[in-house]
Scaffold this motif. Structure first.
Motif, PDB file in Angstrom:
ATOM      1  N   ASP A   1       0.798  -1.208  -0.083  1.00  0.00           N
ATOM      2  CA  ASP A   1       0.017  -0.095   0.136  1.00  0.00           C
ATOM      3  C   ASP A   1       0.824   1.323  -0.043  1.00  0.00           C
ATOM      4  O   ASP A   1       0.482   2.282  -0.687  1.00  0.00           O
ATOM      5  CB  ASP A   1      -1.171  -0.009   1.279  1.00  0.00           C
ATOM      6  CG  ASP A   1      -2.056  -1.177   1.034  1.00  0.00           C
ATOM      7  OD1 ASP A   1      -2.229  -1.543   0.064  1.00  0.00           O
ATOM      8  OD2 ASP A   1      -2.568  -1.190   2.187  1.00  0.00           O
ATOM      9  N   GLU A   2       1.888   1.298   0.851  1.00  0.00           N
ATOM     10  CA  GLU A   2       2.779   2.535   0.792  1.00  0.00           C
ATOM     11  C   GLU A   2       3.548   2.622  -0.303  1.00  0.00           C
ATOM     12  O   GLU A   2       3.766   3.607  -0.903  1.00  0.00           O
ATOM     13  CB  GLU A   2       3.803   2.163   1.971  1.00  0.00           C
ATOM     14  CG  GLU A   2       3.191   2.284   3.338  1.00  0.00           C
ATOM     15  CD  GLU A   2       4.228   2.127   4.596  1.00  0.00           C
ATOM     16  OE1 GLU A   2       5.439   1.570   4.069  1.00  0.00           O
ATOM     17  OE2 GLU A   2       3.991   2.217   5.612  1.00  0.00           O
ATOM     18  N   VAL A   3       3.946   1.508  -1.315  1.00  0.00           N
ATOM     19  CA  VAL A   3       4.378   1.696  -2.465  1.00  0.00           C
ATOM     20  C   VAL A   3       3.537   2.243  -3.745  1.00  0.00           C
ATOM     21  O   VAL A   3       3.850   3.282  -4.312  1.00  0.00           O
ATOM     22  CB  VAL A   3       5.188   0.410  -2.996  1.00  0.00           C
ATOM     23  CG1 VAL A   3       5.653   0.540  -4.315  1.00  0.00           C
ATOM     24  CG2 VAL A   3       6.236  -0.024  -1.866  1.00  0.00           C
ATOM     25  N   ALA A   4       2.247   1.871  -3.314  1.00  0.00           N
ATOM     26  CA  ALA A   4       1.487   2.118  -4.292  1.00  0.00           C
ATOM     27  C   ALA A   4       0.967   3.797  -3.923  1.00  0.00           C
ATOM     28  O   ALA A   4       0.966   4.564  -4.960  1.00  0.00           O
ATOM     29  CB  ALA A   4       0.240   1.607  -4.292  1.00  0.00           C
ATOM     30  N   SER A   5       0.864   4.093  -2.792  1.00  0.00           N
ATOM     31  CA  SER A   5       0.674   5.576  -2.699  1.00  0.00           C
ATOM     32  C   SER A   5       1.830   6.429  -2.855  1.00  0.00           C
ATOM     33  O   SER A   5       1.730   7.574  -3.245  1.00  0.00           O
ATOM     34  CB  SER A   5       0.518   5.654  -1.095  1.00  0.00           C
ATOM     35  OG  SER A   5       0.206   6.895  -0.636  1.00  0.00           O
ATOM     36  N   SER A   6       3.256   6.071  -2.622  1.00  0.00           N
ATOM     37  CA  SER A   6       4.363   6.889  -3.085  1.00  0.00           C
ATOM     38  C   SER A   6       4.277   7.066  -4.562  1.00  0.00           C
ATOM     39  O   SER A   6       4.522   8.187  -4.963  1.00  0.00           O
ATOM     40  CB  SER A   6       5.536   6.101  -2.774  1.00  0.00           C
ATOM     41  OG  SER A   6       5.696   6.042  -1.370  1.00  0.00           O
TER      42      SER A   6
END
Length: 155
Positions: free
Chosen positions: A46-51
């Motif tokens: 989720d953090e990678v997609a958000s970044s």
């Protein structure tokens, strides 16, 4: 006179409640005890997609090139110092992602988000790129984050 003898043992309700509590504790506690990092893998994905989405929005909003380096356990974002610059020099620390969980990794990519919203394979912005960042947990794919260079879409 007859004397009533006290019944000993547990009622059915008490037995069922104990079984339910043991089940709940097992469902929550066992994965934590055996070191299952599936929650860490999901969170990192989720953090990678958000970044990646933030990089695209930052590039368009500030009209600058944003460089993204996806490594095995971290995503590093940098922005060009001024519009039209060919390289990135300003770190965007608050937007990146990282994981310290053992066994959680991401496939490596270097992406360039252009001011017009496109995702390219070089800072010059000539060739759009499409692909996916794969999040692995102990070598098994847990999440696929797809990006489309010609539209800037990240899923």
């Amino acid at each position: 006179m007859t004397r009533l003898r006290a019944e000993r043992g547990f009622t059915m309700v008490e037995l069922i409640m104990v079984m339910v509590l043991i089940g709940v504790l097992a469902a929550i506690g066992v994965p934590r005890l055996v070191g299952d990092n599936s929650f860490a893998a999901a969170t990192f994905g989720d953090e990678v997609a958000s970044s990646l989405r933030s990089a695209q929005k930052t590039a368009v909003a500030r009209r600058r090139l944003v460089c993204v380096n996806v490594g095995g356990s971290a995503v590093i974002l940098q922005m060009a110092e001024k519009p039209g610059a060919a390289g990135c020099g300003i770190a965007l620390d608050a937007i990146g992602a990282a994981t310290t969980a053992s066994g959680v990794t991401a496939t490596s990519h270097t992406l360039y988000f252009q001011p017009n919203g496109l995702i390219t394979s070089s800072a010059a912005g000539h060739d759009t790129v499409r692909g996916a960042v794969l999040i692995h947990l102990d070598g098994k794919e847990r999440r696929r984050i797809v990006f489309e260079g010609s539209t800037g879409y990240v899923q």
